[in-house]
Scaffold this motif. Structure first.
Motif, PDB file in Angstrom:
ATOM      1  N   GLY A 258       0.806  -1.303   0.063  1.00 30.15           N
ATOM      2  CA  GLY A 258      -0.031  -0.079  -0.079  1.00 30.15           C
ATOM      3  C   GLY A 258       0.926   1.289  -0.052  1.00 30.15           C
ATOM      4  N   VAL A 259       2.187   1.220  -0.068  1.00 30.31           N
ATOM      5  CA  VAL A 259       2.890   2.290  -0.253  1.00 30.31           C
ATOM      6  C   VAL A 259       3.157   3.072  -1.518  1.00 30.31           C
ATOM      7  N   ASP A 260       2.988   4.409  -1.565  1.00 29.41           N
ATOM      8  CA  ASP A 260       3.066   5.297  -2.537  1.00 29.41           C
ATOM      9  C   ASP A 260       4.316   5.710  -3.116  1.00 29.41           C
ATOM     10  N   TYR A 261       4.687   5.939  -4.194  1.00 28.23           N
ATOM     11  CA  TYR A 261       6.034   6.359  -4.704  1.00 28.23           C
ATOM     12  C   TYR A 261       5.800   7.460  -5.462  1.00 28.23           C
ATOM     13  N   SER A 262       6.310   8.569  -5.308  1.00 31.54           N
ATOM     14  CA  SER A 262       6.300   9.545  -6.178  1.00 31.54           C
ATOM     15  C   SER A 262       7.704  10.319  -6.574  1.00 31.54           C
ATOM     16  N   PRO A 263       7.599  10.928  -7.720  1.00 37.76           N
ATOM     17  CA  PRO A 263       8.913  11.265  -8.314  1.00 37.76           C
ATOM     18  C   PRO A 263       9.670  12.625  -7.335  1.00 37.76           C
ATOM     19  N   VAL A 264      10.733  12.433  -6.910  1.00 37.97           N
ATOM     20  CA  VAL A 264      11.527  13.315  -5.996  1.00 37.97           C
ATOM     21  C   VAL A 264      12.670  13.835  -6.573  1.00 37.97           C
ATOM     22  N   GLN A 265      13.084  15.018  -6.736  1.00 36.37           N
ATOM     23  CA  GLN A 265      14.241  15.559  -7.462  1.00 36.37           C
ATOM     24  C   GLN A 265      15.760  15.250  -6.555  1.00 36.37           C
ATOM     25  N   VAL A 266      16.545  14.729  -7.219  1.00 31.63           N
ATOM     26  CA  VAL A 266      17.857  14.271  -6.526  1.00 31.63           C
ATOM     27  C   VAL A 266      18.908  14.848  -7.709  1.00 31.63           C
ATOM     28  N   GLY A 267      19.354  16.125  -7.281  1.00 29.70           N
ATOM     29  CA  GLY A 267      20.387  16.662  -8.393  1.00 29.70           C
ATOM     30  C   GLY A 267      19.834  16.922  -9.665  1.00 29.70           C
ATOM     31  N   ASP A 268      20.230  16.319 -10.863  1.00 32.17           N
ATOM     32  CA  ASP A 268      19.756  16.843 -12.027  1.00 32.17           C
ATOM     33  C   ASP A 268      18.616  15.827 -12.555  1.00 32.17           C
ATOM     34  N   ARG A 269      18.132  14.653 -11.562  1.00 29.62           N
ATOM     35  CA  ARG A 269      17.146  13.714 -11.992  1.00 29.62           C
ATOM     36  C   ARG A 269      16.248  13.181 -11.137  1.00 29.62           C
ATOM     37  N   LYS A 270      15.320  12.749 -11.458  1.00 30.94           N
ATOM     38  CA  LYS A 270      14.210  12.035 -10.526  1.00 30.94           C
ATOM     39  C   LYS A 270      14.206  10.799 -10.108  1.00 30.94           C
ATOM     40  N   ILE A 283      16.563   3.582 -11.020  1.00 32.19           N
ATOM     41  CA  ILE A 283      16.194   4.035 -12.336  1.00 32.19           C
ATOM     42  C   ILE A 283      15.455   5.338 -12.578  1.00 32.19           C
ATOM     43  N   SER A 284      16.268   6.258 -13.449  1.00 29.28           N
ATOM     44  CA  SER A 284      15.610   7.752 -13.537  1.00 29.28           C
ATOM     45  C   SER A 284      15.239   7.842 -14.990  1.00 29.28           C
TER      46      SER A 284
END
Length: 539
Positions: A258-270, A283-284
């Motif tokens: 039931g865990v949701d994962y959303s795009p998070v910015q890390v440096g120049d990629r998500k 994987i980005s």
């Protein structure tokens, strides 16, 4: 009056017979016409050959440009009109293709995070993330696999051509989903698709190469209603994954936890990351970052901390390289321009030898000369200088090697400029009592600068970005233990090359941003220099 009329008529008649008469259109020879038709035919044939591949991959802009070029060439060279364009079109096309277009592409890349780990689209990356977490369920479908390309075999885009082992039905699978193929559009041999309309079937060797490392088939997944289809050798299997991607909310949900994962910015990629900071996958994907790469260049301490020092050395290196090579080249050209010197041709030929040897060979030879233990320089002179290990002496070594490479060019340029100066001016100055030094300082040198000043500016621009001289001789070193990123002889181009490509992953988007900034900086410096050299026009 009759005689004058006859003469005019005779002149008019002879001018019509004279092929060199101005204003008369020259007849086209058969050989010239055949060559023209052959060249235009080859160009049109190449455009026809490229058209299906461009249409299949949706490259409409390239298709329009190619056929626009063909149309321009046909209009210009298939008729007798547009005579000036016959000479302007080739140079204009080469300028656009090899100068303007690369600049546009580089600027476009600079606004992206393209590089290792971000070469694919977000859709493909999501499919790979889901596929990596998938497992084979009982009764899952299995397929015989072949891979087809809608473009070139190395460029893609690629599609899984599948034959269900239980039913024999043929399917085409891509990151967009699975669709059944019309039996009349495919050829199936031994339960494997060997031909399909609109696809080029890849050989097994090509499939193996594309399935290794970071190849485009690594992690390639086809989403289905029951999960995803992934490659297993030359077979494919349908797997079920606990991960579900919701495009509306742009989240991946693990249905088991039931865990949701959303795009998070890390440096120049998500990366898809949970609320508590747990990363779902490494994987980005590639996307536009706007001016993020440019902002990073000025705000990242790893880059901006050493920028000013390296920029100052870059200016010093470029200025001294031009000044020393020009001074030595001018001195030798002036000495050998004196008619009293015997064997001028032999001396000039000898001085051109460094220019005839490829630069990368000369630099590698010079790197052995600077070896502190058994190098030629220390062995011959008895010095114990650590040429490439000490920052100061490494800079001196780079300038010496670049002097050896650059002075023959300046020697050629100055020789031609000196021979073009009228001797009458120097003779007149000598009659007025000018000495040889005064003659050179007041007449010869100013007139020579008028001719060579633009070449000095271009030489400065070249040395400002002379990556080869630095990389082949010192690789930017020596490096100190407390700062392994910036070397003692690094110039801007070698420093940014190491930052972009020297780490664990290539950052092509960031490197493109640095290249654009160097292009602008070099252009500004060249413009200032050209403006300064305009003062020489009074001579």
């Amino acid at each position: 009056m009759a005689i004058q009329f006859d003469n005019r008529a005779q002149k008019k008649k002879s001018s019509r017979l004279d092929p060199s008469s101005p204003g008369e259109k020259q007849p086209t020879t058969v050989s010239g016409l055949l060559v023209r038709i052959l060249c235009l035919g080859i160009i049109a044939a190449l455009a026809v050959m490229l058209t299906p591949a461009l249409i299949s991959t949706g490259q409409w802009a390239f298709l329009a440009v190619i056929w626009g070029i063909v149309a321009v060439l046909v209009v210009v060279y298939a008729t007798r009109r547009f005579v000036p364009a016959k000479y302007l079109v080739p140079g204009t096309l080469l300028l656009v293709l090899f100068v303007i277009y690369p600049i546009i592409v580089t600027f476009q890349l600079s606004s992206t995070n393209y590089g290792d780990g971000t070469r694919t689209t977000k859709e493909v990356s999501v499919s790979r993330i889901i596929a990596n977490s998938a497992v084979q369920a009982d009764g899952a479908r299995t397929f015989n696999l072949s891979v087809g390309s809608e473009g070139s075999s190395t460029g893609g885009p690629y599609t899984f051509l599948l034959v269900d082992e239980s039913t024999g039905d043929a399917f085409a699978g891509s990151p967009d989903g699975l669709r059944e193929l019309d039996p009349g559009s495919v050829t199936v041999d031994n339960d494997v698709v060997t031909a399909a309309d609109g696809y080029t079937i890849l050989s097994r060797v090509e499939v193996n190469e594309l399935s290794q490392g970071e190849g485009p088939l690594v992690g390639f997944a086809v989403p289905t209603d029951n999960g995803v289809i992934t490659q297993q050798g030359f077979r494919a299997v349908e797997l079920s994954s606990p991960l579900v991607y919701d495009e509306a909310t742009d989240t991946i949900t693990n249905t088991q936890t039931g865990v949701d994962y959303s795009p998070v910015q890390v440096g120049d990629r998500k990366y898809f990351t949970s609320a508590d900071g747990e990363r779902l996958s490494d994987i980005s994907w590639g996307e536009n970052v706007g001016f993020g790469n440019y902002i990073r260049a000025f705000t990242d301490p790893a880059i901006s901390g050493d920028f000013l020092g390296i920029f100052a050395w870059t200016l010093i290196f470029a200025v001294l390289s031009v000044a020393t090579t020009f001074a030595l080249g001018l001195f030798l050209a002036t000495v050998l321009n004196d008619d009293r010197v015997k064997g001028q041709r032999a001396f000039r030929s000898t001085l051109l030898l460094p220019y005839a040897i490829p630069a990368f060979i000369s630099l590698l030879v010079w790197s052995s000369f600077f070896n502190p233990e058994f190098g030629l320089i220390n062995s011959t002179t008895g010095l114990g200088i650590d040429w490439l290990g000490d920052p100061f002496w490494a800079k001196v070594a780079v300038l010496l090697a670049n002097l050896w490479l650059g002075f023959p060019y300046m020697f050629l340029v100055c020789t031609g400029a000196l021979q073009a100066i009228p001797s009458d001016l120097k003779e007149a100055a000598s009659i007025d009592g000018a000495t040889g030094l005064t003659n050179f300082r007041k007449i010869t040198f100013p007139l020579l600068l008028v001719a060579v000043a633009p070449l000095l500016v271009s030489s400065f621009a070249f040395n400002f970005n002379n990556f080869g001289a630095i990389f082949l001789l010192t690789e930017g070193g020596p490096f100190s233990p407390d700062n392994p990123t910036a070397g003692g002889t690094d110039i801007l181009i070698s420093y940014t090359y190491r930052l972009a490509f020297g780490g664990g992953a290539q950052q092509i988007g960031f490197a493109s941003a640095i290249s654009v900034m160097l292009f602008i900086l070099t252009g500004i410096l060249a413009a200032i220099q050209f403006r300064a050299t305009k003062k020489l026009e009074e001579y």
